[in-house]
Design a protein around this motif. Structure first.
Motif, short mmCIF file in Angstrom:
data_model
loop_
_atom_site.label_atom_id
_atom_site.label_comp_id
_atom_site.label_asym_id
_atom_site.label_seq_id
_atom_site.Cartn_x
_atom_site.Cartn_y
_atom_site.Cartn_z
N LEU A 156 0.84 -1.20 0.00
CA LEU A 156 0.00 0.00 0.00
C LEU A 156 0.87 1.25 0.00
CD1 LEU A 156 -2.64 -1.07 2.67
CD2 LEU A 156 -3.09 -0.69 0.23
N ALA A 200 -2.00 5.53 3.00
CA ALA A 200 -3.22 4.86 2.56
C ALA A 200 -4.28 4.95 3.64
CB ALA A 200 -2.93 3.39 2.24
N ARG A 245 -6.31 -0.13 4.25
CA ARG A 245 -5.41 -0.96 5.04
C ARG A 245 -6.12 -2.20 5.60
NH1 ARG A 245 -0.57 0.95 5.61
NH2 ARG A 245 -0.15 3.15 5.19
#
Length: 234
Positions: A84, A88, A93
């Protein structure tokens, strides 16, 4: 610097790997009941007593397969979380590890069912598999670092907060992923997230969703979004 292995050590490791490969094939063909040391020994070209020099029991072989499966799943989950971009959103997540779990399980359902399916009768997993399971769950906790739990999940948060207060080892583990003070919400979110994954993916890989008109990825994503809403994740 890596230490060179002796021919004997290399042969032993290669044989153990071959035994496990055959056991995994048996597992895929018929579940844990199909894993038979006598059949494995015959295929490898060993006598029964000789096989026991590599794995002294069927439980020892299953334990190695379980450890390997948890390690592979944890690697998939950690890699998905690490991929990611910086900054993010918490919801992303959460979707990353849940999606990684599903992809791993769908690709090799026999290994998923080994660690998350029906317990093997008479088998008791060693204590160190708890660490392996926690390695899978850790990235889930990280998604809830800034959670604002709603009333619907508050009872679980309260129980998890009490758990962390009573068990310093649990609190210490949670703080690897979230700041101090966020342990209860993170543990609650992680456990609920894992329950959503296990429920949806377990049904999918065992064929319970066949011909039901939806796909597993869409169903799981909807469940995870509902969980994210309950914890106020953006």
């Amino acid at each position: 610097m890596a230490t060179a292995q002796s021919p004997r050590t290399r042969y032993r490791e290669q044989t153990r790997a071959e035994i496990k490969d055959i056991a995994l094939r048996q597992l895929a063909e018929g579940g844990t009941a199909a894993v038979a040391l006598t059949r494995i020994a015959k295929e490898v070209g060993l006598s029964g007593p000789a096989l026991y020099r590599y794995f002294d029991s069927r439980d020892a072989l299953l334990t190695d397969l379980i450890r390997d499966a948890y390690a592979d799943l944890a690697d998939a989950v950690v890699r998905a979380a690490a991929a990611l971009p910086d900054g993010a959103a918490p919801r992303a997540r959460l979707h990353a590890p849940t999606g990684a779990c599903r992809s791993w399980a769908v690709a090799q359902p026999h290994r998923y069912l080994l660690i998350q399916g029906t317990p093997v009768p008479g088998y008791s997993a060693p204590a160190d598999t708890l660490d392996s399971a926690r390695a899978v769950l850790g990235p889930f906790l990280a998604a809830f670092a800034t959670a604002e739990p709603s009333a619907s999940v508050r009872p679980v948060v309260d129980q998890m907060t009490e758990w962390a207060a009573k068990d310093p080892a649990v609190a210490e583990w949670a703080r690897v992923y979230v700041p101090a003070g966020a342990e209860g919400a993170a543990l609650a979110g992680g456990v609920l997230g894992w329950a959503h994954v296990h429920g949806a993916v377990g049904l999918e890989v065992s064929g319970q969703f066949t011909n039901m008109g939806h796909t597993g990825d869409v169903l799981l994503r909807a469940q995870v979004d509902a969980l994210a809403d309950a914890f106020g994740l953006e």
